[in-house]
Design a protein around this motif. Structure first.
Motif, PDB file in Angstrom:
ATOM      1  N   GLN A  68       0.841  -1.200   0.000  1.00  0.00           N
ATOM      2  CA  GLN A  68       0.000   0.000   0.000  1.00  0.00           C
ATOM      3  C   GLN A  68       0.875   1.249   0.000  1.00  0.00           C
ATOM      4  N   GLY A  69       0.648   2.139  -0.950  1.00  0.00           N
ATOM      5  CA  GLY A  69       1.377   3.393  -0.983  1.00  0.00           C
ATOM      6  C   GLY A  69       0.830   4.383   0.028  1.00  0.00           C
ATOM      7  N   VAL A  70       1.708   5.268   0.515  1.00  0.00           N
ATOM      8  CA  VAL A  70       1.307   6.307   1.466  1.00  0.00           C
ATOM      9  C   VAL A  70       1.936   7.623   1.035  1.00  0.00           C
ATOM     10  N   ASN A  71       1.292   8.753   1.478  1.00  0.00           N
ATOM     11  CA  ASN A  71       1.817  10.090   1.211  1.00  0.00           C
ATOM     12  C   ASN A  71       2.086  10.323  -0.272  1.00  0.00           C
ATOM     13  N   GLY A  72       1.139   9.900  -1.092  1.00  0.00           N
ATOM     14  CA  GLY A  72       1.245  10.163  -2.525  1.00  0.00           C
ATOM     15  C   GLY A  72       1.994   9.117  -3.310  1.00  0.00           C
ATOM     16  N   VAL A  73       2.623   8.178  -2.637  1.00  0.00           N
ATOM     17  CA  VAL A  73       3.338   7.108  -3.334  1.00  0.00           C
ATOM     18  C   VAL A  73       2.313   6.077  -3.789  1.00  0.00           C
ATOM     19  N   PRO A  74       2.282   5.715  -5.073  1.00  0.00           N
ATOM     20  CA  PRO A  74       1.263   4.771  -5.545  1.00  0.00           C
ATOM     21  C   PRO A  74       1.457   3.374  -4.965  1.00  0.00           C
ATOM     22  N   SER A  75       0.337   2.671  -4.845  1.00  0.00           N
ATOM     23  CA  SER A  75       0.386   1.270  -4.390  1.00  0.00           C
ATOM     24  C   SER A  75       0.977   0.396  -5.484  1.00  0.00           C
ATOM     25  N   VAL A  76       1.584  -0.712  -5.060  1.00  0.00           N
ATOM     26  CA  VAL A  76       2.211  -1.634  -6.010  1.00  0.00           C
ATOM     27  C   VAL A  76       1.592  -3.022  -5.830  1.00  0.00           C
ATOM     28  N   PRO A  77       0.797  -3.493  -6.802  1.00  0.00           N
ATOM     29  CA  PRO A  77       0.272  -4.871  -6.706  1.00  0.00           C
ATOM     30  C   PRO A  77       1.415  -5.878  -6.762  1.00  0.00           C
ATOM     31  N   GLN A  78       1.218  -6.989  -6.084  1.00  0.00           N
ATOM     32  CA  GLN A  78       2.224  -8.046  -6.063  1.00  0.00           C
ATOM     33  C   GLN A  78       1.582  -9.376  -6.463  1.00  0.00           C
ATOM     34  N   ARG A  79       2.430 -10.248  -7.088  1.00  0.00           N
ATOM     35  CA  ARG A  79       1.961 -11.566  -7.481  1.00  0.00           C
ATOM     36  C   ARG A  79       2.883 -12.627  -6.882  1.00  0.00           C
ATOM     37  N   ALA A  80       2.286 -13.702  -6.371  1.00  0.00           N
ATOM     38  CA  ALA A  80       3.060 -14.834  -5.855  1.00  0.00           C
ATOM     39  C   ALA A  80       3.540 -15.683  -7.025  1.00  0.00           C
ATOM     40  N   ALA A  81       4.233 -16.747  -6.715  1.00  0.00           N
ATOM     41  CA  ALA A  81       4.791 -17.604  -7.761  1.00  0.00           C
ATOM     42  C   ALA A  81       3.708 -18.227  -8.630  1.00  0.00           C
ATOM     43  N   ASP A  82       2.533 -18.460  -8.044  1.00  0.00           N
ATOM     44  CA  ASP A  82       1.450 -19.053  -8.829  1.00  0.00           C
ATOM     45  C   ASP A  82       0.645 -18.009  -9.595  1.00  0.00           C
ATOM     46  N   GLY A  83       1.117 -16.732  -9.545  1.00  0.00           N
ATOM     47  CA  GLY A  83       0.440 -15.672 -10.275  1.00  0.00           C
ATOM     48  C   GLY A  83      -0.709 -15.035  -9.533  1.00  0.00           C
ATOM     49  N   GLN A  84      -0.964 -15.494  -8.285  1.00  0.00           N
ATOM     50  CA  GLN A  84      -2.060 -14.944  -7.499  1.00  0.00           C
ATOM     51  C   GLN A  84      -1.580 -13.739  -6.672  1.00  0.00           C
ATOM     52  N   PRO A  85      -2.504 -12.844  -6.319  1.00  0.00           N
ATOM     53  CA  PRO A  85      -2.126 -11.663  -5.525  1.00  0.00           C
ATOM     54  C   PRO A  85      -1.517 -12.063  -4.195  1.00  0.00           C
ATOM     55  N   SER A  86      -0.541 -11.273  -3.732  1.00  0.00           N
ATOM     56  CA  SER A  86       0.092 -11.527  -2.441  1.00  0.00           C
ATOM     57  C   SER A  86       0.337 -10.190  -1.753  1.00  0.00           C
ATOM     58  N   GLY A  87       0.566 -10.213  -0.448  1.00  0.00           N
ATOM     59  CA  GLY A  87       0.796  -9.000   0.307  1.00  0.00           C
ATOM     60  C   GLY A  87      -0.473  -8.563   1.027  1.00  0.00           C
ATOM     61  N   THR A  88      -0.504  -7.308   1.434  1.00  0.00           N
ATOM     62  CA  THR A  88      -1.677  -6.781   2.138  1.00  0.00           C
ATOM     63  C   THR A  88      -2.748  -6.338   1.139  1.00  0.00           C
ATOM     64  N   LEU A  89      -3.985  -6.276   1.621  1.00  0.00           N
ATOM     65  CA  LEU A  89      -5.067  -5.781   0.787  1.00  0.00           C
ATOM     66  C   LEU A  89      -4.823  -4.320   0.433  1.00  0.00           C
ATOM     67  N   LEU A  90      -5.041  -3.971  -0.823  1.00  0.00           N
ATOM     68  CA  LEU A  90      -4.828  -2.607  -1.293  1.00  0.00           C
ATOM     69  C   LEU A  90      -6.136  -1.828  -1.333  1.00  0.00           C
ATOM     70  N   ASN A  91      -6.021  -0.538  -1.010  1.00  0.00           N
ATOM     71  CA  ASN A  91      -7.137   0.382  -1.106  1.00  0.00           C
ATOM     72  C   ASN A  91      -6.803   1.469  -2.112  1.00  0.00           C
ATOM     73  N   ALA A  92      -7.830   1.991  -2.769  1.00  0.00           N
ATOM     74  CA  ALA A  92      -7.613   3.043  -3.759  1.00  0.00           C
ATOM     75  C   ALA A  92      -8.881   3.854  -3.921  1.00  0.00           C
ATOM     76  N   VAL A  93      -8.738   5.012  -4.577  1.00  0.00           N
ATOM     77  CA  VAL A  93      -9.898   5.820  -4.943  1.00  0.00           C
ATOM     78  C   VAL A  93     -10.663   5.085  -6.033  1.00  0.00           C
ATOM     79  N   LEU A  94     -11.971   4.878  -5.800  1.00  0.00           N
ATOM     80  CA  LEU A  94     -12.780   4.061  -6.704  1.00  0.00           C
ATOM     81  C   LEU A  94     -13.740   4.884  -7.564  1.00  0.00           C
ATOM     82  N   GLY A  95     -14.043   6.092  -7.148  1.00  0.00           N
ATOM     83  CA  GLY A  95     -14.999   6.883  -7.916  1.00  0.00           C
ATOM     84  C   GLY A  95     -15.180   8.258  -7.318  1.00  0.00           C
ATOM     85  N   ASN A  96     -15.926   9.104  -8.042  1.00  0.00           N
ATOM     86  CA  ASN A  96     -16.113  10.500  -7.672  1.00  0.00           C
ATOM     87  C   ASN A  96     -17.597  10.847  -7.783  1.00  0.00           C
ATOM     88  N   PRO A  97     -18.253  11.233  -6.687  1.00  0.00           N
ATOM     89  CA  PRO A  97     -19.685  11.542  -6.743  1.00  0.00           C
ATOM     90  C   PRO A  97     -20.003  12.925  -7.295  1.00  0.00           C
TER      91      PRO A  97
END
Length: 1017
Positions: free
Chosen positions: A832-861
């Motif tokens: 998870q990125g902080v203070n303006g640093v973007p988050s970086v998705p990670q993949r395990a050896a089997d190609g599945q996501p690994s690491g902590t759950l990521l949060n992001a801006v999803l939309g604008n009302p």
């Protein structure tokens, strides 16, 4: 906590009145030597048709009148013989001045005054500084005006609802389809984070309270108190959007100002107006519910695919209904001998589209005006209203009871009907405790009642030419009482032993405003207008709440059961003054400067006094000789440039006592005591400050057949008041600080055109366009989440206010969903990125996501732009009128929490769950997507047929009737949208400033059709 100077400021107002007394005496002594005259006339438009409601003023006096339905007016001044000037004006028309010579004849008839339509409305007379009138051509900022007749074309139930689509730069959202559903009004975007972004409302000089207190938890639904005012009493409304104009109103006006002017009396024989409307309302669309005739035998086990047959029920048909209502109004106006009166009564009753809901409003208004010679006048007005509503709670936000909440959490293969033997309602949700929606409608009893009085007393003096003195005393008092009852043994979770609640809130607001103005033509080319003003405002609110659970059978009051009580009180005082100077050069170039000073008791003594400057200029190039005498005049008859800069404050972000470290009562054993709260006080808090620059132009084209207004603004808000987390070692968890910044930039465009202008046909088109870009910076920790959004709505550094923020779907490089080995969607993981640093998705050896759950801006009302298009056609010399208004909001997102719940296998009441039952997607897909929040952020863009109306005017010679207008109209008739919920406009968080576009089974805005008549005698 008391304030030592709560009423001390009244002394200055009394002193001002004492100074005015000699001026009143001078007016009486002068009038004793004058002659009594009667001045009569008629005002018409370019077709020769009567122009009712036009204002006629005798300059340099306090005398004025309004034309009746036949366009006639009458003035009865006592003046010395001589030549005087009449100024005749009406909203949307070019004002006209007529010379009147008074001599030996006591009665003077003025030739018909013809007013030409002014599409640019440069010459509209507007009011700034509570009671100072000026021409729009002098202003360097934007003030929009709309007449009461324009507002009432589609029979709105409340005033702010009627403003939808009438102005550029204004976003008006009806948050609920309940009969008195709350309205949110934003002028040029939000101006605060923690407070309210609704504008300041002023009715006839009275600053009114438009809060939305929630005495009952109805699931986010709350009433605006503007619902207490009948739109039938409105003469016109002025909307002030720029900080340069709002600066003279001080700390209450950072969100803009809406000034409402009600109807007044006119001299002449009594005139009666009667109107009655019949309304019907229906839900525009229902959600597609699950009709699949089977269900899984088990939930949670993705390998067990066995199903059993079931019968599916459409709970919506038992919740919604076709509602009816009526709106009735009568008014009386007249006057003689310098006395004018206006009185009206209204009764409004409207059912809600949710069964067993309704809203009733009854009230009356009266205004008396008395001229004291030609130099002084007094007036007094009073409005009383009593409203009552029956409510069915929605639940969902903080509570688990409610009809629509019960619907969306229900397993719709359970028959919701009452057991005919036991009389009990079954639980319709097997996997979670929720209320049977039919029981909520038929057995719960939630009601609200509001008694409100708004009154004013005004003194107006013109002791000598060019000088005016105006004093306004305004009073707004209301008492709101709410009761709630849930019987014992119901399906309401946490309240199976019953609930009884009673809450009341009494509030009053007093404002004293003294304004002095002096206008003088220094030379033939230089005019000066000086304005001084002072205000003292005081408001208090008392609230008590009593709640009881564990009720005895049958008892519906709080006297039975286990009782808890609360009793909050608030108090605040505002003192302010302003000075404004305007210079007009050759009646073409106008320069205005002003300074406002405010002191509000909610802030510490060292920072309480704040100064707000303003400067603006306008240049009417089309009045220059080279323009008037050249070819430009033919193509561009009017052309004005304007610019302004102003600063304003904000009072809504904190409560009266938030600057203190408060105490919380506790009981230790049997002994009462106090402990400090977890929120630390801060005596150095100061008001949020808004600085706005605006530049624009007003022009007319094609011989005045096309008018255009364009504005660009840049509004910066600094010193935002936000809660900041503190170190545990401080002994507190948080405190308010002036730390955040916000910026709104945008453009506004308004176009009025008359493609056809003939004796029998006039076709007028009005279009508005508004674009606003909002950004927040300097947020503590880069992220602040808001209540009533389930942690999914936040202020995120560098993003607009209220963005959706949460976990999201893992995807392949080509954008497709990255599925689990079992074929299910899943959430993205990584660093998870902080203070303006973007988050970086990670993949395990089997190609599945690994690491902590990521949060992001999803939309604008917040919509990228808001626009409207109004077509009006007048046929047969105005006897037949047709009107159509389309509104649109584009490129904004809605969090469809309703569909999210209805799609999950645990409940599965919506058709979106059917693919899993049919085997088109793996079992467990609905559970997997439940927490991938990006799936539920949907495009809310829409185009609405907001209003459509047709009316026909006849003049029957029956019972003394002068005019009879028959009408049919509709609101929210038709919508084009891809949004899959009930309505993209509603908001489950009600009037919340930060949580917008959050759809969680809020009552949808109904389609309404109205038929009625308006008769004058």
């Amino acid at each position: 906590m008391p304030h030592t100077y709560s009423f001390a400021g009244y002394r200055s107002q009394v002193a001002g009145l004492v100074l005015l007394v000699p001026l009143v005496g001078t007016a009486f002594s002068a009038s004793a030597q004058n002659t009594r005259y009667i001045i009569r006339g008629r005002v018409v438009d370019v077709r020769g048709e009567a122009l009712p409601g036009a204002t006629v003023r005798l300059l340099n006096t306090v005398l004025g009148a309004s034309t009746n339905v036949q366009g006639q007016f009458e003035l009865a001044p006592s003046l010395a013989p001589g030549t005087y000037q009449l100024e005749i004006s009406s909203v949307g028309y070019t004002p006209l001045r007529r010379s009147v010579t008074l001599g030996a004849d006591a009665t003077v008839t003025v030739p018909d005054a013809t007013l030409a339509e002014d599409l640019v409305r440069l010459n509209d007379v507007v009011v700034t500084g509570t009671s100072v009138a000026t021409s729009k051509k002098q202003l360097g900022n934007t003030i929009a005006t709309v007449s009461g007749e324009e507002l009432r074309t589609a029979v709105p139930t409340q005033i702010d609802q009627a403003l939808q689509g009438k102005f550029s730069g204004v976003q008006i959202t009806q948050n609920s389809g309940n009969p008195a559903g709350g309205i949110s009004v934003r002028l040029r975007g939000p101006s605060t984070v923690a407070g309210s972004s609704d504008p300041l409302y002023i009715i006839d000089g009275v600053i009114i309270n438009n809060d939305s207190p929630q005495l009952l938890d109805l699931g986010g639904y709350a009433q605006n108190r503007l619902v207490d005012i009948s739109p039938n009493d409105v003469e016109r409304i002025e909307v002030i959007k720029g900080a340069a104009a709002a600066a003279i109103y001080g700390s209450r006006a950072s969100n803009g100002v809406v000034q409402i002017f009600t109807k007044r009396g006119q001299e002449g024989k009594p005139q009666v107006t009667v109107s009655s409307q019949f309304l019907t309302s229906q839900i525009r669309r229902e959600l597609d519910y699950n009709k699949y005739p089977f269900r899984f035998t088990t939930t949670g086990n993705t390998t067990d695919l066995t199903q059993v047959p079931v019968q599916r029920y459409d709970l919506q048909k038992d919740i919604f209904r076709t509602a009816v209502g009526t709106d009735n109004y009568v008014s009386l106006t007249g006057g003689a001998g310098g006395t004018k009166y206006f009185a009206s009564g209204n009764y409004f009753r409207n059912q809600g589209i949710v069964d067993n809901t309704d809203f009733n409003r009854g009230g009356g208004r009266i205004r008396l005006q008395q001229t004291l010679g030609t130099k002084a006048s007094v007036s007094a007005g009073a409005n009383y209203s009593l409203t009552h509503s029956r409510e069915v709670p929605n639940g969902g936000i903080n509570e688990a009871y409610g009809a629509l909440t019960g619907f969306i959490f229900a397993n719709n293969y359970i028959d919701p009907a009452q057991d005919p033997v036991t009389g009990r309602y079954p639980s319709t949700a097997l996997n979670i405790a929720r209320t049977n929606p039919l029981e909520a409608i038929n057995r719960f009893d939630f009601q609200q009642r509001t008694s409100r009085f708004i009154g004013d007393a005004q003194l107006n003096l013109t002791p000598f030419a060019g000088f005016t003195a105006d004093y306004v005393l305004g009073y707004d008092a209301s008492t709101q009482v709410a009761t709630g009852f849930i019987p014992t043994g119901s399906t309401a979770p946490t309240y199976t032993t019953g609930l009884a609640r009673r809450a009341d809130r009494t509030a009053f607001l007093v404002n004293n405003d003294l304004t002095l103005g002096y206008r003088r033509d220094v030379t033939e080319w230089l005019a000066s207008t000086t304005t001084l003003g002072g205000t003292l405002q005081y408001e208090r609110a008392f609230q008590t709440s009593i709640q009881s659970i564990n009720l005895a059978p049958v008892i519906q009051t709080t006297a039975s059961g286990t009782i808890t009580t609360t009793e909050p009180r608030t108090e605040r005082t505002i003192r302010g003054a302003f000075v404004q100077q305007t210079f007009g050069l050759a009646n073409r170039f106008f320069l205005t400067g002003a300074l406002r000073v405010d002191a509000a008791s909610v802030y510490g003594t060292k920072v309480r006094t704040q100064y707000y400057p303003k400067i603006s200029g306008s240049y009417v190039l089309s009045d220059e000789a080279f323009w008037r005498e050249g070819t430009l005049q033919r193509f561009v008859p009017q052309f004005k440039l304007r610019a302004s800069y102003g600063e304003a404050g904000n009072l809504t972000a904190i409560g009266p006592y938030d600057r203190f470290t408060n105490f919380v009562p506790v009981v230790q054993g049997t002994l009462p005591g106090l402990i400090t709260s977890t929120q630390q006080g801060n005596n150095n808090l100061k008001p949020e400050r808004q600085k706005e620059f605006e530049v624009g132009t007003d022009m007319s084209l094609f011989n005045g057949r096309l008018g255009l207004e364009f504005s660009y603004y840049d509004k910066r808000v600094t010193d935002l008041l936000l809660l900041r987390d503190l170190n545990f070692s401080s002994g507190f968890s948080n405190r308010y600080d002036n730390i955040g910044n916000m910026r709104n930039r945008g453009v506004e465009l308004l176009i009025r055109g008359t493609p056809v202008q003939a004796e029998q046909v006039i076709w007028t088109i009005t279009g508005t366009f508004s674009h606003n870009q909002n950004r927040i910076t300097n947020i503590p920790g880069g992220l602040v989440t808001f209540a009533n959004g389930f942690g999914l709505v936040a202020a995120v550094e560098g993003n607009p206010l209220g963005t959706y923020y949460g976990t999201y779907s893992a995807r392949n490089p080509d954008g497709s969903l990255l599925l689990t080995p079992g074929g299910l969607p899943q959430r993205e993981r990584g660093v998870q990125g902080v203070n303006g640093v973007p988050s970086v998705p990670q993949r395990a050896a089997d190609g599945q996501p690994s690491g902590t759950l990521l949060n992001a801006v999803l939309g604008n009302p917040n919509p990228r732009y808001v626009a409207s298009l109004i077509n009006e056609v007048a046929l047969l010399k105005g006897r037949l009128s047709l009107r159509v208004q389309f509104d649109t909001q584009q490129d904004f997102d809605v969090f469809n929490f309703t569909e999210r719940v209805g799609s999950r296998e645990t409940f599965g009441g919506l058709a979106v769950y059917e693919p899993e039952l049919r085997g088109e997607v793996p079992k467990g897909t609905s559970v997997a997507t439940y927490t991938t929040y990006d799936k539920w952020v949907q495009d809310g863009s829409f185009i609405k047929l907001r209003e459509a109306s047709a009316s026909y005017l006849i003049r029957p010679k029956l019972l003394g009737m002068r005019e009879l207008r028959l009408s049919v109209s509709g609101r929210n008739l038709w919508v084009i949208t891809d949004y899959r919920g009930y309505d993209p406009e509603v908001n489950a968080a009600g009037q919340s400033n930060a949580v917008r576009g959050f759809d969680f089974v809020e009552v949808p805005i109904p389609r309404t059709v109205t038929v009625g008549f308006n008769a004058s005698f």
